[in-house]
Write a protein that holds these residues in place. Structure first.
Motif, PDB file in Angstrom:
ATOM      1  N   GLN A  83       0.777  -1.603  -0.052  1.00  0.00           N
ATOM      2  CA  GLN A  83       0.112  -0.094   0.029  1.00  0.00           C
ATOM      3  C   GLN A  83       0.950   1.233  -0.132  1.00  0.00           C
ATOM      4  OE1 GLN A  83      -3.939  -0.358   2.283  1.00  0.00           O
ATOM      5  NE2 GLN A  83      -2.667  -2.048   3.472  1.00  0.00           N
ATOM      6  N   LYS A  84       2.145   1.301  -0.295  1.00  0.00           N
ATOM      7  CA  LYS A  84       3.052   2.410  -0.490  1.00  0.00           C
ATOM      8  C   LYS A  84       2.431   3.281  -1.292  1.00  0.00           C
ATOM      9  CE  LYS A  84       6.596   4.711   0.900  1.00  0.00           C
ATOM     10  NZ  LYS A  84       8.086   4.163   0.839  1.00  0.00           N
ATOM     11  N   CYS A  85       1.896   2.505  -2.739  1.00  0.00           N
ATOM     12  CA  CYS A  85       1.698   3.498  -3.809  1.00  0.00           C
ATOM     13  C   CYS A  85       0.433   4.430  -3.398  1.00  0.00           C
ATOM     14  CB  CYS A  85       1.275   2.701  -5.048  1.00  0.00           C
ATOM     15  SG  CYS A  85       0.290   1.219  -4.600  1.00  0.00           S
ATOM     16  N   ILE A  86      -0.259   3.632  -2.476  1.00  0.00           N
ATOM     17  CA  ILE A  86      -1.525   4.562  -2.098  1.00  0.00           C
ATOM     18  C   ILE A  86      -0.972   5.644  -0.771  1.00  0.00           C
ATOM     19  CG2 ILE A  86      -3.819   4.379  -0.559  1.00  0.00           C
ATOM     20  CD1 ILE A  86      -3.854   1.322  -1.456  1.00  0.00           C
ATOM     21  N   ALA A  87      -0.102   5.407  -0.202  1.00  0.00           N
ATOM     22  CA  ALA A  87       0.249   6.452   0.690  1.00  0.00           C
ATOM     23  C   ALA A  87       1.175   7.721   0.108  1.00  0.00           C
ATOM     24  CB  ALA A  87       1.245   5.696   1.613  1.00  0.00           C
ATOM     25  N   ILE A  88       1.453   7.306  -1.229  1.00  0.00           N
ATOM     26  CA  ILE A  88       2.494   8.448  -1.803  1.00  0.00           C
ATOM     27  C   ILE A  88       1.611   9.286  -2.826  1.00  0.00           C
ATOM     28  CG2 ILE A  88       4.659   7.644  -1.053  1.00  0.00           C
ATOM     29  CD1 ILE A  88       4.798   6.563  -3.962  1.00  0.00           C
ATOM     30  N   CYS A  89       0.418   8.776  -3.321  1.00  0.00           N
ATOM     31  CA  CYS A  89      -0.307   9.232  -4.466  1.00  0.00           C
ATOM     32  C   CYS A  89      -0.932  10.670  -3.987  1.00  0.00           C
ATOM     33  CB  CYS A  89      -1.134   8.219  -4.979  1.00  0.00           C
ATOM     34  SG  CYS A  89      -2.411   8.874  -6.264  1.00  0.00           S
ATOM     35  N   PRO A  90      -0.564  11.803  -4.457  1.00  0.00           N
ATOM     36  CA  PRO A  90      -0.931  13.300  -4.150  1.00  0.00           C
ATOM     37  C   PRO A  90      -2.356  13.336  -4.698  1.00  0.00           C
ATOM     38  CG  PRO A  90       0.510  13.300  -6.070  1.00  0.00           C
ATOM     39  CD  PRO A  90       0.559  11.809  -5.493  1.00  0.00           C
ATOM     40  N   TYR A  91      -2.989  12.359  -5.413  1.00  0.00           N
ATOM     41  CA  TYR A  91      -4.340  12.798  -5.943  1.00  0.00           C
ATOM     42  C   TYR A  91      -5.280  11.422  -5.695  1.00  0.00           C
ATOM     43  CZ  TYR A  91      -1.377  15.838  -8.756  1.00  0.00           C
ATOM     44  OH  TYR A  91      -0.661  16.911  -9.111  1.00  0.00           O
ATOM     45  N   GLN A  92      -4.758  10.688  -4.749  1.00  0.00           N
ATOM     46  CA  GLN A  92      -5.770   9.799  -4.458  1.00  0.00           C
ATOM     47  C   GLN A  92      -6.366   8.723  -5.378  1.00  0.00           C
ATOM     48  OE1 GLN A  92      -8.472  11.072  -1.333  1.00  0.00           O
ATOM     49  NE2 GLN A  92      -7.113  11.082   0.068  1.00  0.00           N
ATOM     50  N   ALA A  93      -5.555   8.792  -6.499  1.00  0.00           N
ATOM     51  CA  ALA A  93      -5.925   7.759  -7.701  1.00  0.00           C
ATOM     52  C   ALA A  93      -5.715   6.267  -7.319  1.00  0.00           C
ATOM     53  CB  ALA A  93      -4.940   8.342  -8.825  1.00  0.00           C
ATOM     54  N   ILE A  94      -5.182   6.006  -6.331  1.00  0.00           N
ATOM     55  CA  ILE A  94      -4.847   4.413  -6.132  1.00  0.00           C
ATOM     56  C   ILE A  94      -5.565   4.105  -4.677  1.00  0.00           C
ATOM     57  CG2 ILE A  94      -3.132   2.723  -5.967  1.00  0.00           C
ATOM     58  CD1 ILE A  94      -1.058   4.541  -7.444  1.00  0.00           C
ATOM     59  N   THR A  95      -6.216   3.138  -4.498  1.00  0.00           N
ATOM     60  CA  THR A  95      -6.884   2.841  -3.307  1.00  0.00           C
ATOM     61  C   THR A  95      -6.838   1.365  -3.106  1.00  0.00           C
ATOM     62  OG1 THR A  95      -8.900   2.499  -4.780  1.00  0.00           O
ATOM     63  CG2 THR A  95      -8.687   4.548  -3.815  1.00  0.00           C
ATOM     64  N   MET A  96      -7.309   1.048  -1.769  1.00  0.00           N
ATOM     65  CA  MET A  96      -7.236  -0.414  -1.523  1.00  0.00           C
ATOM     66  C   MET A  96      -8.818  -0.825  -1.457  1.00  0.00           C
ATOM     67  SD  MET A  96      -6.340  -3.309  -0.431  1.00  0.00           S
ATOM     68  CE  MET A  96      -4.718  -3.483   0.129  1.00  0.00           C
ATOM     69  N   ASN A  97      -9.101  -1.694  -2.311  1.00  0.00           N
ATOM     70  CA  ASN A  97     -10.491  -2.155  -2.582  1.00  0.00           C
ATOM     71  C   ASN A  97     -11.585  -1.205  -2.601  1.00  0.00           C
ATOM     72  OD1 ASN A  97      -9.871  -4.906  -1.741  1.00  0.00           O
ATOM     73  ND2 ASN A  97     -10.153  -4.433   0.247  1.00  0.00           N
ATOM     74  N   ASN A  98     -11.086   0.115  -3.514  1.00  0.00           N
ATOM     75  CA  ASN A  98     -11.660   1.223  -4.262  1.00  0.00           C
ATOM     76  C   ASN A  98     -12.274   2.060  -2.886  1.00  0.00           C
ATOM     77  OD1 ASN A  98     -11.937   1.055  -6.923  1.00  0.00           O
ATOM     78  ND2 ASN A  98     -13.480  -0.534  -6.888  1.00  0.00           N
ATOM     79  N   ILE A  99     -11.606   1.973  -1.906  1.00  0.00           N
ATOM     80  CA  ILE A  99     -11.837   2.968  -0.517  1.00  0.00           C
ATOM     81  C   ILE A  99     -10.896   3.978  -0.628  1.00  0.00           C
ATOM     82  CG2 ILE A  99     -12.290   2.800   2.035  1.00  0.00           C
ATOM     83  CD1 ILE A  99     -13.129   0.057   1.955  1.00  0.00           C
ATOM     84  N   PRO A 100     -11.474   5.126  -0.615  1.00  0.00           N
ATOM     85  CA  PRO A 100     -10.379   6.277  -0.640  1.00  0.00           C
ATOM     86  C   PRO A 100      -9.512   6.218   0.607  1.00  0.00           C
ATOM     87  CG  PRO A 100     -12.470   7.043  -1.351  1.00  0.00           C
ATOM     88  CD  PRO A 100     -12.579   5.566  -1.038  1.00  0.00           C
ATOM     89  N   PRO A 101      -8.007   6.915   0.538  1.00  0.00           N
ATOM     90  CA  PRO A 101      -7.354   6.706   1.784  1.00  0.00           C
ATOM     91  C   PRO A 101      -7.700   8.101   2.625  1.00  0.00           C
ATOM     92  CG  PRO A 101      -6.065   7.359  -0.299  1.00  0.00           C
ATOM     93  CD  PRO A 101      -7.292   6.998  -0.762  1.00  0.00           C
TER      94      PRO A 101
END
Length: 281
Positions: A42-60
């Protein structure tokens, strides 16, 4: 699953710069996730400034200055660690379900690399008793196997230097306590997963450590129960009763209950030896 939303992505390249050539490639500036390599850290989720990457389609959750200020510091963390003790005697008192849920759910924040690990919560006293009897029989068989004949014991001692300590612990459980599960144990948390999947065994330890610290922060006592882990994994009937798949196994057991021990001191005197790397001339 890690999901990528192309409609939100601004093609900034932040995620690709971290993972390009490993679990991520790019196509016209958009990241392409290689799910065969991705371990869902989930590092990619943590660093994406636009929240384009999620886990199970749930926004961080966006990290704000206010959220940073709420984070505990070193002194608070060390204080928590200093108060942590494995609980051997539990009080006859139920843990509220919301507290149990907080402890078990905290495992999701562990730095594990296998997201296919489940936590089985056992709070039924009758089920805990069945597991205790199962563990007691298992320890009896193991004790007989290891110590009934001196030649066998001597042979085992060649590879297991702590055999005397193990023998004393077994005898205490078998002949003094006459049970394996600690008296008044309110809840058993079983960490379950497929150990044949890479990183699972290590990830399970991270989950257990996270739940232990959460329990301490909520003033709930806890102790690891390796003997229960072995007993359950070696009993098909118990595994079936608990609904554990054949392909899975118990990777750790954490017993919970309010402490009935009066801890009045924080031990001192033990220090970790620190070795600083120094280049010899």
């Amino acid at each position: 699953m890690i999901f990528f939303d192309k409609s939100i992505c601004k093609k900034c390249g932040t995620c690709i710069s971290y993972f390009d050539g490993y679990c991520m490639t790019q196509d016209e500036g958009y990241p392409i996730i290689d799910y065969e390599v991705c371990n869902q850290c989930q590092k990619c989720i943590a660093i994406c400034p636009y929240q384009a990457i999620t886990m199970n389609n749930i926004p961080p959750t966006k990290i704000t200055d206010e959220l940073i200020k709420s984070k505990i510091g070193y002194d608070e963390l060390i204080s928590l660690l200093r108060f942590r003790r494995s609980t051997k005697i539990f009080a006859k008192r139920d843990i509220p379900k919301d507290i149990i849920s907080k402890i078990a759910s905290s495992a999701k924040y562990a730095p594990n690399q296998n997201k296919n690990i489940d936590i089985l919560v056992i709070d039924d006293p009758s089920m805990i008793q069945i597991i205790d009897l199962c563990a007691l029989k298992f320890v009896k068989r193991l004790y007989k196997l290891m110590f009934s004949l001196k030649p066998i014991s001597k042979f085992i001692s060649i590879f297991l230097k702590s055999i005397y300590v193990i023998k004393k612990k077994m005898e205490r459980d078998l002949y003094i306590n006459k049970h394996i599960v600690k008296e008044n144990t309110n809840v058993l948390l079983l960490v379950i997963g497929n150990s044949k999947v890479p990183t699972t065994e290590m990830s399970a330890q991270y989950l257990l450590a996270t739940m232990i610290l959460t329990a301490v922060s909520l003033n709930v006592g806890c102790t690891l129960m390796d003997s229960l882990k072995l007993a359950i994994n070696n009993n098909k009937k118990i595994k079936n009763k608990l609904g554990i798949k054949k392909t899975n196994k118990v990777l750790g057991v954490l017993a919970l209950g309010y402490s009935n021990e009066k801890i009045v001191n924080i031990p001192n005197g033990y220090e970790i030896n620190l070795f600083w790397n120094k280049l010899n001339d």
